[in-house]
Design a protein around this motif. Structure first.
Motif, PDB file in Angstrom:
ATOM      1  N   PRO A  20      49.127  39.310  38.132  1.00 45.99           N
ATOM      2  CA  PRO A  20      50.029  40.071  37.271  1.00 45.99           C
ATOM      3  C   PRO A  20      51.486  39.803  37.622  1.00 45.99           C
ATOM      4  CG  PRO A  20      48.282  41.459  38.176  1.00 45.99           C
ATOM      5  CD  PRO A  20      48.233  40.163  38.909  1.00 45.99           C
ATOM      6  N   VAL A  21      52.301  39.603  36.603  1.00 45.85           N
ATOM      7  CA  VAL A  21      53.734  39.393  36.767  1.00 45.85           C
ATOM      8  C   VAL A  21      54.448  40.395  35.874  1.00 45.85           C
ATOM      9  CG1 VAL A  21      55.648  37.789  36.391  1.00 45.85           C
ATOM     10  CG2 VAL A  21      53.465  36.937  37.282  1.00 45.85           C
ATOM     11  N   PRO A  22      55.488  41.073  36.360  1.00 41.99           N
ATOM     12  CA  PRO A  22      56.207  42.025  35.505  1.00 41.99           C
ATOM     13  C   PRO A  22      56.699  41.359  34.227  1.00 41.99           C
ATOM     14  CG  PRO A  22      56.926  42.207  37.795  1.00 41.99           C
ATOM     15  CD  PRO A  22      56.040  40.985  37.718  1.00 41.99           C
ATOM     16  N   THR A  23      56.349  41.939  33.082  1.00 39.88           N
ATOM     17  CA  THR A  23      56.715  41.316  31.813  1.00 39.88           C
ATOM     18  C   THR A  23      58.218  41.324  31.584  1.00 39.88           C
ATOM     19  OG1 THR A  23      56.352  43.432  30.684  1.00 39.88           O
ATOM     20  CG2 THR A  23      54.516  41.879  30.736  1.00 39.88           C
ATOM     21  N   GLU A  24      58.947  42.187  32.309  1.00 38.98           N
ATOM     22  CA  GLU A  24      60.391  42.241  32.132  1.00 38.98           C
ATOM     23  C   GLU A  24      61.064  40.936  32.556  1.00 38.98           C
ATOM     24  OE1 GLU A  24      58.596  44.387  33.789  1.00 38.98           O
ATOM     25  OE2 GLU A  24      58.688  46.255  32.639  1.00 38.98           O
ATOM     26  N   SER A  25      60.380  40.125  33.355  1.00 41.74           N
ATOM     27  CA  SER A  25      60.984  38.880  33.830  1.00 41.74           C
ATOM     28  C   SER A  25      60.952  37.767  32.797  1.00 41.74           C
ATOM     29  CB  SER A  25      60.267  38.407  35.103  1.00 41.74           C
ATOM     30  OG  SER A  25      58.904  38.103  34.823  1.00 41.74           O
ATOM     31  N   VAL A  26      60.224  37.967  31.702  1.00 40.45           N
ATOM     32  CA  VAL A  26      60.106  36.952  30.647  1.00 40.45           C
ATOM     33  C   VAL A  26      60.426  37.609  29.305  1.00 40.45           C
ATOM     34  CG1 VAL A  26      58.567  35.298  29.527  1.00 40.45           C
ATOM     35  CG2 VAL A  26      58.312  35.774  31.974  1.00 40.45           C
ATOM     36  N   PRO A  27      61.239  36.965  28.455  1.00 39.32           N
ATOM     37  CA  PRO A  27      61.540  37.544  27.147  1.00 39.32           C
ATOM     38  C   PRO A  27      60.279  37.854  26.352  1.00 39.32           C
ATOM     39  CG  PRO A  27      63.007  35.704  27.583  1.00 39.32           C
ATOM     40  CD  PRO A  27      61.985  35.713  28.692  1.00 39.32           C
ATOM     41  N   ALA A  28      60.278  39.006  25.679  1.00 42.03           N
ATOM     42  CA  ALA A  28      59.110  39.442  24.916  1.00 42.03           C
ATOM     43  C   ALA A  28      58.720  38.418  23.846  1.00 42.03           C
ATOM     44  CB  ALA A  28      59.371  40.804  24.282  1.00 42.03           C
ATOM     45  N   ALA A  29      59.718  37.780  23.242  1.00 43.27           N
ATOM     46  CA  ALA A  29      59.429  36.797  22.188  1.00 43.27           C
ATOM     47  C   ALA A  29      58.663  35.599  22.744  1.00 43.27           C
ATOM     48  CB  ALA A  29      60.734  36.332  21.539  1.00 43.27           C
ATOM     49  N   ASP A  30      58.990  35.191  23.959  1.00 41.20           N
ATOM     50  CA  ASP A  30      58.275  34.066  24.577  1.00 41.20           C
ATOM     51  C   ASP A  30      56.831  34.439  24.886  1.00 41.20           C
ATOM     52  OD1 ASP A  30      60.647  32.706  24.436  1.00 41.20           O
ATOM     53  OD2 ASP A  30      61.126  32.875  26.564  1.00 41.20           O
ATOM     54  N   ILE A  31      56.640  35.658  25.382  1.00 42.41           N
ATOM     55  CA  ILE A  31      55.285  36.129  25.675  1.00 42.41           C
ATOM     56  C   ILE A  31      54.445  36.174  24.410  1.00 42.41           C
ATOM     57  CG2 ILE A  31      53.928  38.115  26.458  1.00 42.41           C
ATOM     58  CD1 ILE A  31      56.233  38.780  28.366  1.00 42.41           C
ATOM     59  N   GLU A  32      55.006  36.731  23.336  1.00 43.18           N
ATOM     60  CA  GLU A  32      54.263  36.856  22.081  1.00 43.18           C
ATOM     61  C   GLU A  32      53.941  35.496  21.496  1.00 43.18           C
ATOM     62  OE1 GLU A  32      52.168  37.958  18.886  1.00 43.18           O
ATOM     63  OE2 GLU A  32      52.638  39.125  20.690  1.00 43.18           O
ATOM     64  N   ALA A  33      54.882  34.542  21.569  1.00 42.44           N
ATOM     65  CA  ALA A  33      54.633  33.200  21.035  1.00 42.44           C
ATOM     66  C   ALA A  33      53.491  32.523  21.793  1.00 42.44           C
ATOM     67  CB  ALA A  33      55.904  32.360  21.133  1.00 42.44           C
ATOM     68  N   PHE A  34      53.479  32.687  23.110  1.00 48.75           N
ATOM     69  CA  PHE A  34      52.438  32.088  23.936  1.00 48.75           C
ATOM     70  C   PHE A  34      51.077  32.689  23.618  1.00 48.75           C
ATOM     71  CE2 PHE A  34      49.987  31.667  27.877  1.00 48.75           C
ATOM     72  CZ  PHE A  34      50.159  30.320  28.175  1.00 48.75           C
ATOM     73  N   ARG A  35      51.019  34.009  23.541  1.00 47.32           N
ATOM     74  CA  ARG A  35      49.748  34.683  23.275  1.00 47.32           C
ATOM     75  C   ARG A  35      49.262  34.404  21.846  1.00 47.32           C
ATOM     76  NH1 ARG A  35      49.247  40.557  24.290  1.00 47.32           N
ATOM     77  NH2 ARG A  35      47.054  39.957  24.405  1.00 47.32           N
ATOM     78  N   HIS A  36      50.187  34.317  20.902  1.00 44.72           N
ATOM     79  CA  HIS A  36      49.808  34.013  19.520  1.00 44.72           C
ATOM     80  C   HIS A  36      49.163  32.632  19.442  1.00 44.72           C
ATOM     81  CE1 HIS A  36      50.016  34.139  15.140  1.00 44.72           C
ATOM     82  NE2 HIS A  36      50.477  32.905  15.180  1.00 44.72           N
ATOM     83  N   PHE A  37      49.750  31.661  20.156  1.00 51.40           N
ATOM     84  CA  PHE A  37      49.168  30.322  20.172  1.00 51.40           C
ATOM     85  C   PHE A  37      47.782  30.353  20.796  1.00 51.40           C
ATOM     86  CE2 PHE A  37      48.223  26.421  22.489  1.00 51.40           C
ATOM     87  CZ  PHE A  37      48.238  25.502  21.448  1.00 51.40           C
ATOM     88  N   ASN A  38      47.624  31.091  21.916  1.00 54.10           N
ATOM     89  CA  ASN A  38      46.316  31.197  22.562  1.00 54.10           C
ATOM     90  C   ASN A  38      45.252  31.732  21.609  1.00 54.10           C
ATOM     91  OD1 ASN A  38      47.178  30.241  25.010  1.00 54.10           O
ATOM     92  ND2 ASN A  38      47.419  32.241  25.953  1.00 54.10           N
TER      93      ASN A  38
END
Length: 312
Positions: free
Chosen positions: A11-29
């Motif tokens: 687990p890594v704190p999500t605050e360290s990565v922009p929310a848009a980057d996280i969503e783009a990565f998960r959407h692709f997955n």
């Protein structure tokens, strides 16, 4: 065959990565795993889920369960259950070598090899069916994008850890470094030039080792040159892990460690044969300077002033 998983190993704190980057990565997955049928219990139309199919593929000509566990980042119990299930289906054979009965080896049976061959045929057909709908320039664009994605995901999956300079992995990296440059330097390389553990441990300095899938693939050392000045030594990356950006990552960790040691300047030297190293150092803000030390393997000397240290 190789979907990106939708869960990090730690687990890594999500605050360290922009929310848009996280969503783009998960959407692709989510799109990719659905598109290739990874969610189906009968992956590629065969009578097994993706997990078992991938395990069969990874066994190849035979491997230990320990190596598979590290390569696929699987829980030991889960891997054991899958292996026993495949053994019950007469697709694999589990054995223990005479020299180490604690080690479990797994290999494909004839039936297992036939299934893997069919698996490969179906996987190729699935990929060809997807790619056939694209034009040649679009396929070229996609292939280049996939190469970039794989490179960056490999880099993201590599861990860089501060270790004691006497650890087994630290010395193994230095041995590999020495063998590598001994082959590249016209005059060869004498291993007595390697840093000693006490020079790169604790208050004296730092030693970083990078691991990919459990194996050490890069290292870098920092030692005290004089008060306020550190020296970077032995930045090395295994040939299999080069061109990922890993050397720069090691260099960054060494610079951060230098600031933790209250160094305001870091210096290094390099051999004339290491042209790619000189290019990297210049690109990372290092300026070439006159010789600061008489070193048999040095032809170029560099320095970088650090900002952000407690004394800076």
């Amino acid at each position: 065959m190789e979907p990106v998983t939708d869960a990090p190993t730690e687990p890594v704190p999500t605050e360290s990565v922009p929310a848009a980057d996280i969503e783009a990565f998960r959407h692709f997955n989510r799109y990719f795993t659905r598109r290739i049928g990874a969610l189906d219990d009968h992956y590629l139309g065969q009578d097994r889920p993706l997990g078992e199919a991938r395990l069969l593929f990874e066994i190849g000509d035979g491997v230990s369960l320990r190596e598979l566990r590290g390569r696929l980042a699987l829980d030991a119990g889960y891997l054991s259950r899958m292996a026993k299930s495949l053994e019950a289906q007469e697709l694999v054979r589990l054995t223990a070598p005479p020299h180490d009965t604690r080690l479990r080896l797994i290999e494909l049976t004839d039936a297992g090899r036939i299934e893997v061959e069919e698996q490969q045929r179906r996987a190729n057909a699935l990929a060809a069916g997807l790619l056939a709908t694209l034009t040649a320039p679009q396929r070229t664009e996609l292939t280049a994008a996939l190469a970039t994605t794989r490179r960056l995901l490999r880099l993201a999956g590599i861990t860089v850890t501060l270790v004691d300079g006497a650890t087994e992995d630290a010395r193994a990296c230095l041995d590999a470094y020495a063998a590598d440059i001994d082959a590249r330097f016209p005059e060869g390389f004498d291993k007595t030039d390697l840093v000693r553990p006490e020079e790169v441990t604790g208050d004296a300095g730092a030693f970083f080792v990078a691991h990919e899938e459990g194996r050490p693939v890069a290292c870098g050392a920092l030692r005290t040159l004089e008060p306020g000045v550190g020296e970077i030594r032995h930045v090395w990356v295994h040939p299999d892990a080069r061109r990922l950006g890993l050397a720069r990552r090691i260099l960054t960790e060494l610079e951060l460690a230098a600031m933790e040691h209250d160094f305001t300047v870091v210096r290094l030297d390099t051999h004339a044969a290491l042209t790619e190293a000189r290019a990297m150092y210049r690109a990372c803000g290092y300026a070439e300077i006159p010789a600061y030390v008489d070193h048999v393997y040095a032809d170029h000397w560099f320095e970088k002033r650090l900002t952000g240290s407690r004394n800076g």
